[in-house]
Design a protein around this motif. Sequence first.
Motif, PDB file in Angstrom:
ATOM      1  N   THR A  30       0.859  -1.186   0.000  1.00  0.00           N
ATOM      2  CA  THR A  30       0.000   0.000   0.000  1.00  0.00           C
ATOM      3  C   THR A  30       0.893   1.234   0.000  1.00  0.00           C
ATOM      4  N   GLY A  31       0.588   2.172  -0.867  1.00  0.00           N
ATOM      5  CA  GLY A  31       1.333   3.417  -0.916  1.00  0.00           C
ATOM      6  C   GLY A  31       2.762   3.272  -1.414  1.00  0.00           C
ATOM      7  N   VAL A  32       3.022   2.253  -2.244  1.00  0.00           N
ATOM      8  CA  VAL A  32       4.380   2.010  -2.747  1.00  0.00           C
ATOM      9  C   VAL A  32       4.436   2.315  -4.238  1.00  0.00           C
ATOM     10  N   ASP A  33       5.491   3.034  -4.628  1.00  0.00           N
ATOM     11  CA  ASP A  33       5.758   3.314  -6.032  1.00  0.00           C
ATOM     12  C   ASP A  33       7.207   2.920  -6.304  1.00  0.00           C
ATOM     13  N   ALA A  34       7.444   2.193  -7.370  1.00  0.00           N
ATOM     14  CA  ALA A  34       8.804   1.764  -7.705  1.00  0.00           C
ATOM     15  C   ALA A  34       9.121   2.144  -9.142  1.00  0.00           C
ATOM     16  N   THR A  35      10.312   2.678  -9.344  1.00  0.00           N
ATOM     17  CA  THR A  35      10.799   3.050 -10.661  1.00  0.00           C
ATOM     18  C   THR A  35      12.126   2.335 -10.904  1.00  0.00           C
ATOM     19  N   THR A  36      12.239   1.661 -12.031  1.00  0.00           N
ATOM     20  CA  THR A  36      13.492   0.993 -12.375  1.00  0.00           C
ATOM     21  C   THR A  36      14.483   2.040 -12.867  1.00  0.00           C
ATOM     22  N   LEU A  37      15.643   2.102 -12.210  1.00  0.00           N
ATOM     23  CA  LEU A  37      16.698   3.046 -12.590  1.00  0.00           C
ATOM     24  C   LEU A  37      17.680   2.415 -13.570  1.00  0.00           C
ATOM     25  N   SER A  38      17.967   1.124 -13.378  1.00  0.00           N
ATOM     26  CA  SER A  38      18.860   0.425 -14.300  1.00  0.00           C
ATOM     27  C   SER A  38      18.627  -1.067 -14.184  1.00  0.00           C
ATOM     28  N   GLN A  39      18.967  -1.777 -15.259  1.00  0.00           N
ATOM     29  CA  GLN A  39      18.911  -3.233 -15.218  1.00  0.00           C
ATOM     30  C   GLN A  39      19.835  -3.796 -16.285  1.00  0.00           C
ATOM     31  N   ALA A  40      20.455  -4.922 -15.933  1.00  0.00           N
ATOM     32  CA  ALA A  40      21.361  -5.595 -16.855  1.00  0.00           C
ATOM     33  C   ALA A  40      21.426  -7.064 -16.470  1.00  0.00           C
ATOM     34  N   THR A  41      21.728  -7.896 -17.449  1.00  0.00           N
ATOM     35  CA  THR A  41      21.966  -9.308 -17.205  1.00  0.00           C
ATOM     36  C   THR A  41      23.400  -9.595 -17.609  1.00  0.00           C
ATOM     37  N   VAL A  42      24.164 -10.133 -16.644  1.00  0.00           N
ATOM     38  CA  VAL A  42      25.579 -10.423 -16.872  1.00  0.00           C
ATOM     39  C   VAL A  42      25.883 -11.805 -16.293  1.00  0.00           C
ATOM     40  N   ASP A  43      26.444 -12.671 -17.112  1.00  0.00           N
ATOM     41  CA  ASP A  43      26.857 -14.003 -16.660  1.00  0.00           C
ATOM     42  C   ASP A  43      25.755 -14.739 -15.909  1.00  0.00           C
ATOM     43  N   GLY A  44      24.527 -14.676 -16.439  1.00  0.00           N
ATOM     44  CA  GLY A  44      23.422 -15.418 -15.855  1.00  0.00           C
ATOM     45  C   GLY A  44      22.789 -14.804 -14.628  1.00  0.00           C
ATOM     46  N   HIS A  45      23.125 -13.556 -14.333  1.00  0.00           N
ATOM     47  CA  HIS A  45      22.523 -12.864 -13.189  1.00  0.00           C
ATOM     48  C   HIS A  45      21.892 -11.553 -13.640  1.00  0.00           C
ATOM     49  N   ASP A  46      20.727 -11.265 -13.085  1.00  0.00           N
ATOM     50  CA  ASP A  46      20.073  -9.977 -13.303  1.00  0.00           C
ATOM     51  C   ASP A  46      20.511  -9.015 -12.204  1.00  0.00           C
ATOM     52  N   TYR A  47      20.852  -7.800 -12.614  1.00  0.00           N
ATOM     53  CA  TYR A  47      21.184  -6.716 -11.695  1.00  0.00           C
ATOM     54  C   TYR A  47      20.159  -5.623 -11.957  1.00  0.00           C
ATOM     55  N   VAL A  48      19.320  -5.360 -10.966  1.00  0.00           N
ATOM     56  CA  VAL A  48      18.247  -4.389 -11.132  1.00  0.00           C
ATOM     57  C   VAL A  48      18.341  -3.363 -10.006  1.00  0.00           C
ATOM     58  N   THR A  49      18.333  -2.090 -10.364  1.00  0.00           N
ATOM     59  CA  THR A  49      18.317  -1.011  -9.377  1.00  0.00           C
ATOM     60  C   THR A  49      16.983  -0.293  -9.485  1.00  0.00           C
ATOM     61  N   LYS A  50      16.327  -0.136  -8.342  1.00  0.00           N
ATOM     62  CA  LYS A  50      15.029   0.545  -8.308  1.00  0.00           C
ATOM     63  C   LYS A  50      15.051   1.658  -7.273  1.00  0.00           C
ATOM     64  N   GLU A  51      14.277   2.693  -7.558  1.00  0.00           N
ATOM     65  CA  GLU A  51      13.961   3.688  -6.546  1.00  0.00           C
ATOM     66  C   GLU A  51      12.569   3.327  -6.040  1.00  0.00           C
TER      67      GLU A  51
END
Length: 143
Positions: A30-51
Amino acid sequence: MHTLRCLVVATVAIASALASAAAASATPSTGVDATTLSQATVDGHDYVTKEITIAPGGSTGWHWHPGRVFGVIRSGTLTHDLSDCSVDGIFAAGAPITEGSGPDHVHVGRNLGSEPVVMWVVYIDEAGAPLTVDAPNPGCPFE
């Protein structure tokens, strides 16, 4: 005919149980907003940064993470609770936060303050894995 009837009854029973479990299992944010700042997949792993912003009185809902989670509180104060209903941290602006991985690390983040909580969070997961998995309230008297 008896085998077919048993199969139909079993299928209906399983479908009903799954529908009930799905409806009762998640605690929505409730009352949550998320924005993806960056994302990448490297060597079988996802790296996701969100605000992630949690409004005053808001909550992430109960959940857990399949992968690793690291973050920093940019503003506001986050109250972090574990599935035994204990507060395991109150994080003010500038504080780092990490969370355990797996279904034995169910938790909820709440904004009990009067200003929005803003966090930058980095998720490191196996490629294609969800960032979070919803969980039911473990019986705590709050969200």
